[in-house]
Design a protein around this motif. Structure first.
Motif, PDB file in Angstrom:
ATOM      1  N   GLN A  95       0.813  -1.213   0.000  1.00  0.00           N
ATOM      2  CA  GLN A  95       0.000   0.000   0.000  1.00  0.00           C
ATOM      3  C   GLN A  95       0.844   1.261   0.000  1.00  0.00           C
ATOM      4  O   GLN A  95       0.429   2.288  -0.554  1.00  0.00           O
ATOM      5  CB  GLN A  95      -0.917  -0.006   1.220  1.00  0.00           C
ATOM      6  N   ARG A 167      -2.233   7.428   0.016  1.00  0.00           N
ATOM      7  CA  ARG A 167      -3.690   7.457  -0.005  1.00  0.00           C
ATOM      8  C   ARG A 167      -4.209   8.832  -0.409  1.00  0.00           C
ATOM      9  O   ARG A 167      -5.172   8.941  -1.184  1.00  0.00           O
ATOM     10  CB  ARG A 167      -4.229   7.071   1.371  1.00  0.00           C
ATOM     11  N   ARG A 171      -6.444   9.661  -3.804  1.00  0.00           N
ATOM     12  CA  ARG A 171      -7.757  10.299  -3.746  1.00  0.00           C
ATOM     13  C   ARG A 171      -7.841  11.466  -4.722  1.00  0.00           C
ATOM     14  O   ARG A 171      -8.915  11.752  -5.269  1.00  0.00           O
ATOM     15  CB  ARG A 171      -8.048  10.772  -2.328  1.00  0.00           C
ATOM     16  N   ALA A 231      -8.793  -4.333  -5.408  1.00  0.00           N
ATOM     17  CA  ALA A 231      -9.671  -3.645  -4.455  1.00  0.00           C
ATOM     18  C   ALA A 231      -9.349  -4.025  -3.021  1.00  0.00           C
ATOM     19  O   ALA A 231      -9.464  -3.199  -2.102  1.00  0.00           O
ATOM     20  CB  ALA A 231     -11.132  -3.967  -4.774  1.00  0.00           C
ATOM     21  N   THR A 234      -5.688  -2.145  -2.133  1.00  0.00           N
ATOM     22  CA  THR A 234      -5.443  -0.708  -2.236  1.00  0.00           C
ATOM     23  C   THR A 234      -5.704  -0.013  -0.908  1.00  0.00           C
ATOM     24  O   THR A 234      -6.582  -0.419  -0.141  1.00  0.00           O
ATOM     25  CB  THR A 234      -6.336  -0.100  -3.334  1.00  0.00           C
ATOM     26  N   GLU A 236      -6.768   3.169  -0.563  1.00  0.00           N
ATOM     27  CA  GLU A 236      -7.784   4.205  -0.706  1.00  0.00           C
ATOM     28  C   GLU A 236      -9.161   3.573  -0.901  1.00  0.00           C
ATOM     29  O   GLU A 236      -9.359   2.795  -1.844  1.00  0.00           O
ATOM     30  CB  GLU A 236      -7.442   5.120  -1.888  1.00  0.00           C
ATOM     31  N   PRO A 237     -10.152   3.874  -0.057  1.00  0.00           N
ATOM     32  CA  PRO A 237     -11.480   3.257  -0.193  1.00  0.00           C
ATOM     33  C   PRO A 237     -12.169   3.584  -1.519  1.00  0.00           C
ATOM     34  O   PRO A 237     -12.873   2.725  -2.071  1.00  0.00           O
ATOM     35  CB  PRO A 237     -12.260   3.815   1.000  1.00  0.00           C
ATOM     36  N   TYR A 238     -12.005   4.807  -2.027  1.00  0.00           N
ATOM     37  CA  TYR A 238     -12.661   5.154  -3.294  1.00  0.00           C
ATOM     38  C   TYR A 238     -12.043   4.389  -4.461  1.00  0.00           C
ATOM     39  O   TYR A 238     -12.754   4.027  -5.411  1.00  0.00           O
ATOM     40  CB  TYR A 238     -12.582   6.653  -3.528  1.00  0.00           C
ATOM     41  N   ALA A 240     -10.857   1.372  -4.090  1.00  0.00           N
ATOM     42  CA  ALA A 240     -11.416   0.033  -3.907  1.00  0.00           C
ATOM     43  C   ALA A 240     -12.825  -0.060  -4.493  1.00  0.00           C
ATOM     44  O   ALA A 240     -13.191  -1.072  -5.108  1.00  0.00           O
ATOM     45  CB  ALA A 240     -11.428  -0.327  -2.420  1.00  0.00           C
ATOM     46  N   ARG A 241     -13.630   0.994  -4.329  1.00  0.00           N
ATOM     47  CA  ARG A 241     -14.971   0.995  -4.913  1.00  0.00           C
ATOM     48  C   ARG A 241     -14.906   0.984  -6.435  1.00  0.00           C
ATOM     49  O   ARG A 241     -15.701   0.301  -7.108  1.00  0.00           O
ATOM     50  CB  ARG A 241     -15.736   2.219  -4.419  1.00  0.00           C
ATOM     51  N   SER A 244     -13.843  -2.540  -7.532  1.00  0.00           N
ATOM     52  CA  SER A 244     -14.954  -3.480  -7.349  1.00  0.00           C
ATOM     53  C   SER A 244     -16.013  -3.296  -8.427  1.00  0.00           C
ATOM     54  O   SER A 244     -16.593  -4.278  -8.921  1.00  0.00           O
ATOM     55  CB  SER A 244     -15.572  -3.279  -5.961  1.00  0.00           C
TER      56      SER A 244
END
Length: 314
Positions: A95, A167, A171, A231, A234, A236-238, A240-241, A244
């Motif tokens: 990461q 991260r 973003r 996903a 990574t 960063e959650p966004y 990952a979205r 996905s």
């Protein structure tokens, strides 16, 4: 060197020697089993499992004799200092983008070696500083312990800060990447084709993760599995979205362009809220020195005439 330090060092050596005599290290079975595995390995076309003393064939006799001892010491020190599993460290290194191009085990080994180097530098440095100062034995040992703590935790702290910095960059980049992918999808390209076009012309942290996903897919992994793995790895959650959604589109054929545009709007809204919160915190931080300087002066001016008004002092 003070006699107390010499006495404490000799006591530690004596205690360590006693522990080694009472609790000796376990005997390895590899040396006993190795003669029986040579024939099987040769029959399978593999090289025989030779016992090496470390340091390589071209190393000197001293290096080959001392390498196993220092290697075992390094593993034990890192096991105590790290207190984290190799799986967790491998995920954090991935990461953070550290040691690119290496496998997970090689990446963890390089990071552990860096941790050991930091631990040795801080421990020896704190010991030298403590011994050159006129301090008591307790304070000298406290400074050495402080150096050991700093050296053992410095690498993990830097790694976590690297993950946070990466991260933040991801973003910023994911909004543009989602817009570009939506444009490619609207023009009639498929998921893999759109991602390939973005990777060929783009640059950045998100593009690097997409490029690694494409390499995994071209090596034989299904596209949906490759995007799902990205996903899961990574930071960063966004991102990952987004990955996905790409996996879901490749597997089930959902409306990908509208989903990517909606994710891009979510990212922009989240960044706008983060900027507002950061501006509010900075504004409050700017008021602290003003209040700390002006408030006492204002109270002095307000309270200066009170003794004359209340008590009639001249």
């Amino acid at each position: 060197m003070k006699p107390e330090v010499i006495a404490a060092t000799l006591t530690a050596i004596a205690v360590a020697s006693l522990v080694r005599i009472v609790l000796p290290p376990p005997v390895r079975l590899s040396g006993r089993v190795r003669p029986y595995t040579v024939g099987s390995r040769l029959a399978l076309g593999l090289a025989p499992d030779r016992l090496t003393s470390g340091g390589g064939p071209d190393a000197s006799t001293v290096v080959r004799l001392l390498s196993p001892m220092f290697g075992a010491l390094r593993r034990r020190v890192l096991a105590v200092a790290a207190r984290t599993s190799n799986v967790e460290v491998a995920l954090l290194l991935k990461q953070a983008g550290r040691f690119p191009g290496l496998a997970d085990d090689e990446r963890v080994a390089a990071f552990r070696l860096e941790q050991l180097r930091q631990l040795a530098v801080w421990s020896v440095g704190s010991a030298l500083v403590a011994l050159t100062m006129p301090l008591s034995t307790g304070r000298i040992l406290a400074m050495i312990a402080l150096g050991v703590v700093v050296g053992s935790t410095r690498g993990r702290g830097r790694l976590e800060r690297s993950v946070d910095d990466r991260r933040a960059r991801m973003r910023i980049e994911i909004y543009t990447v989602n817009q570009l992918l939506a444009m490619r999808i609207r023009s009639g390209a498929g998921v893999i084709q759109a991602v390939s076009q973005v990777v060929e012309r783009g640059r950045g942290e998100v593009v690097d993760e997409l490029a690694e996903t494409l390499r995994s897919h071209r090596a034989g992994s299904p596209a949906a599995a490759a995007f799902s793995k990205a996903a899961a790895g990574t930071p960063e959650p966004y991102c990952a979205r987004t990955y996905s959604l790409l996996a879901l589109a490749e597997e089930r054929g959902v409306d990908l362009a509208d989903g990517l545009l909606a994710l891009a709007e979510d990212v922009r809204e989240a960044r706008r809220e983060a900027i507002k919160r950061n501006a509010t915190r900075r504004r409050a931080a700017m008021l602290v020195p003003t209040i700390a300087i002006l408030a006492p002066v204002m109270l002095l001016f307000v309270g200066a005439p009170l003794p004359r008004i209340v008590l009639g002092w001249q």
